[in-house]
Design a protein around this motif. Structure first.
Motif: not given
Length: 251
Positions: A91-96, A115-122, A132-138, A150-158
């Motif tokens: 259901y994802g739209r755009g990148g993650m 852990t971030a590297g393991l997430i990308v590998q998984r 498809d994965i864009v990494a940004n610091p906060y 934090r992982l996030s993406f856009q999708r249509m929701q009710a």
């Protein structure tokens, strides 16, 4: 001496009818120009589905992954990441977006990077490409507290069209007419609609039904044969034992 002229009796009813017609026309125009009251100020319907309709809109899906060791994913969070990546593929739209905390102590910073590297590998194992994965610091406000990836993406929701918690009427005894009208308050049913919308896996199911799946031809042929023989084609469920519950628990 000149006296006052009195209208002829035959003309008086005609003038009255003309006057009444003008008054009715003005009243109709005034009623047509009357503005409708706000929906929340005067409840127009008692159906909560009409007051709080469920709509489809773009929303953000997010997952917080907490590094729990020296750069590894525990089984629980590994399963969460797999389910999140599967939802993104469907259901994802755009990148993650993957937001990595910055400003942590050195030991925790190294564990977070691993852990971030393991997430990308998984994610790659789950069919989500690295591009498809864009990494940004906060920035982390409190380094002593746990800071998730934090992982996030856009999708249509009710979701519900309006915000819950609106109380335009006083629930006390200040409005005698509304208190004795036996009508629901405006906010009634809003939380129920919100919960239903949050539990829908595919929002399209709220718009239309799913297409019919594949037919079990073997079962259909067997059922048709039983009908031709005059037998009942329904499934016969076997019950092991006829002991009642009362006999098992005793007196």
């Amino acid at each position: 001496m000149t006296g006052r002229t009195t209208p002829a009796p035959s003309q008086t009813p005609s003038r009255l009818r003309l006057h009444l017609a003008c008054v009715c026309a003005l009243a109709a125009l005034a009623g047509a120009c009357k503005a409708e009251p706000p929906v929340t100020g005067a409840i127009g319907t008692s159906d909560y589905r009409a007051r709080h309709p469920i709509v489809l809109a773009d929303g953000t899906r997010s997952l917080d992954v907490f590094p729990t060791g020296p750069g590894h994913l525990d089984p629980r969070q590994g399963d969460d990441v797999d389910a999140f990546m599967l939802e993104y593929r469907r259901y994802g739209r755009g990148g993650m977006l993957m937001e990595v905390p910055r400003g942590l102590p050195p030991v925790r910073a190294v564990a977070t990077e691993r852990t971030a590297g393991l997430i990308v590998q998984r994610a790659g194992q789950d069919g989500v490409a690295r591009r498809d994965i864009v990494a940004n610091p906060y920035a982390v406000a409190a380094p002593e507290l746990a800071a998730p990836i934090r992982l996030s993406f856009q999708r249509m929701q009710a979701k519900v069209a309006d915000a819950c918690g609106t109380w335009p009427q006083d629930l006390g005894g200040s409005n005698f007419a509304f208190d004795n009208s036996n009508r629901p308050v405006w906010n009634l049913g809003c939380s129920t609609q919100s919960m239903v919308a949050a539990q829908v896996a595919d929002p399209i199911d709220l718009v239309r039904g799913r297409p019919e799946g594949r037919i079990d031809s073997v079962k259909r042929i067997r059922d048709v044969g039983q009908l031709r023989e005059g037998k009942d084609p329904s499934t016969q469920w076997r019950q092991d034992g006829q002991t009642s519950v009362k006999a098992q628990v005793g007196n």
